[in-house]
Design an enzyme around this catalytic site. Sequence first.
Site, PDB file in Angstrom:
ATOM      1  N   LYS A  53       2.814 -11.290   8.167  1.00 22.02           N
ATOM      2  CA  LYS A  53       1.865 -10.503   7.199  1.00 22.02           C
ATOM      3  C   LYS A  53       0.797  -9.510   7.617  1.00 22.02           C
ATOM      4  O   LYS A  53       0.504  -8.730   6.976  1.00 22.02           O
ATOM      5  CB  LYS A  53       1.182 -11.818   6.526  1.00 22.02           C
ATOM      6  CG  LYS A  53       2.151 -12.769   5.687  1.00 22.02           C
ATOM      7  CD  LYS A  53       1.646 -14.279   5.646  1.00 22.02           C
ATOM      8  CE  LYS A  53       2.489 -14.997   4.769  1.00 22.02           C
ATOM      9  NZ  LYS A  53       2.125 -16.343   4.489  1.00 22.02           N
ATOM     10  N   GLN A  97      -2.793 -20.538   5.558  1.00 18.12           N
ATOM     11  CA  GLN A  97      -1.314 -20.746   5.827  1.00 18.12           C
ATOM     12  C   GLN A  97      -1.071 -22.183   5.600  1.00 18.12           C
ATOM     13  O   GLN A  97      -1.837 -23.119   6.323  1.00 18.12           O
ATOM     14  CB  GLN A  97      -0.842 -20.136   7.139  1.00 18.12           C
ATOM     15  CG  GLN A  97       0.681 -20.445   7.581  1.00 18.12           C
ATOM     16  CD  GLN A  97       1.376 -19.617   6.626  1.00 18.12           C
ATOM     17  OE1 GLN A  97       0.975 -18.432   6.287  1.00 18.12           O
ATOM     18  NE2 GLN A  97       2.513 -19.988   6.384  1.00 18.12           N
ATOM     19  N   ASP A 120      -2.756 -15.761  -2.801  1.00 18.04           N
ATOM     20  CA  ASP A 120      -1.440 -16.616  -2.978  1.00 18.04           C
ATOM     21  C   ASP A 120      -1.202 -17.238  -4.288  1.00 18.04           C
ATOM     22  O   ASP A 120      -0.082 -17.576  -4.832  1.00 18.04           O
ATOM     23  CB  ASP A 120      -1.717 -17.882  -2.086  1.00 18.04           C
ATOM     24  CG  ASP A 120      -0.647 -17.855  -0.636  1.00 18.04           C
ATOM     25  OD1 ASP A 120       0.383 -16.823  -0.757  1.00 18.04           O
ATOM     26  OD2 ASP A 120      -1.090 -18.406   0.174  1.00 18.04           O
TER      27      ASP A 120
END
Length: 294
Positions: A53, A97, A120
């Site tokens: 990422k 994460q 997200d």
Amino acid sequence: MTAKIIDGKAISEVFRAEYKVRVDRLIERGVKPGLAVIIVGDDAASQVYVRNKARACEAIGMHSEVHALPADTSQEDLLTWVNNLNANSAIHGILVQLPLPKHMDDRAVIEAIYPMKDVDGFHYANMGALVIDESWFPPCTPFGVMQMLAHEGVEIEGKHAVVIGRSNIVGKPQAMLLLKAGATVTVCHSKTKDLKKFTRDADILVAAIGCANMVTGDMVKPGAVVIDVGINRLPTGKLCGDVDFESAKLVAAAITPVPGGVGPMTITMLLGNTLRAAERAAGMAKSAGFTMMA
Ligand code: NAD
């Protein structure tokens, strides 16, 4: 018939090139889009995802920072990190994460992220907005699937889409996005009886199960579009999807491979969501509500 292979890497490149132009435009205005990723603990797979990422951000000129915290970090300390990033105007997107270590409450941490930085799309506010078609940040994997379908010119309206999997991060938001696009949607899951009866009727079949090669060619309707979200590691170390690619490609009209299908699109949509967050912060966003623009 052999299916057309939908090349997620190539489609990603098209999106990333367009994003780079938009990033440059923002930088000219003095705003560098910034993504902060927090990772807690030393899960090897998560570390690879986070690294990918960060690299993807930098490759299109965005700022990225990774905060790697030890596995025994307290939830209170993690929330302090999130709050500091919420208050940092150089950071437009925050991603924690998952999964977090067992002593932490994933939901409480996600809810601490400012919704307009929740790239997200997992915050209640963004999940709820998705249901009423107004989300700024559709979750990256299902959003990536929608962009792939659009890029490939797959007609969705009036089609029967079957999603296997009902997770909050893939299956449920995927169903919502397909519904918005005009499909008649069926969601199958671990308690579904006679799965094949449903999958054989799918014009568009999305598999998000986490079970290697489970969807075989005989479960696919001839001419269907098959999207394989699954990422599974075989004992040989090789990656494979939830769809048995070799048998399904003989029946489907189009199919995504694993790797090289949905995976690259997920990261690309994260870039898109972060970019959109920065454009919004700079007063350059095009619309206030849900849009399918990536
Ligand atoms: P999850 O474990 O949260 O959900 C799996 C879903 O599959 C559940 O809803 C369950 O009901 C369903 N399921 C399990 N067994 C089943 C069966 N026998 N028949 C029908 N349904 C069944 O997983 P997830 O987070 O949604 O991820 C699913 C897969 O997608 C995993 O392989 C994951 O690694 C992968 N994934 C890939 C990406 C990507 O970028 N490509 C992103 C996220 C997840």
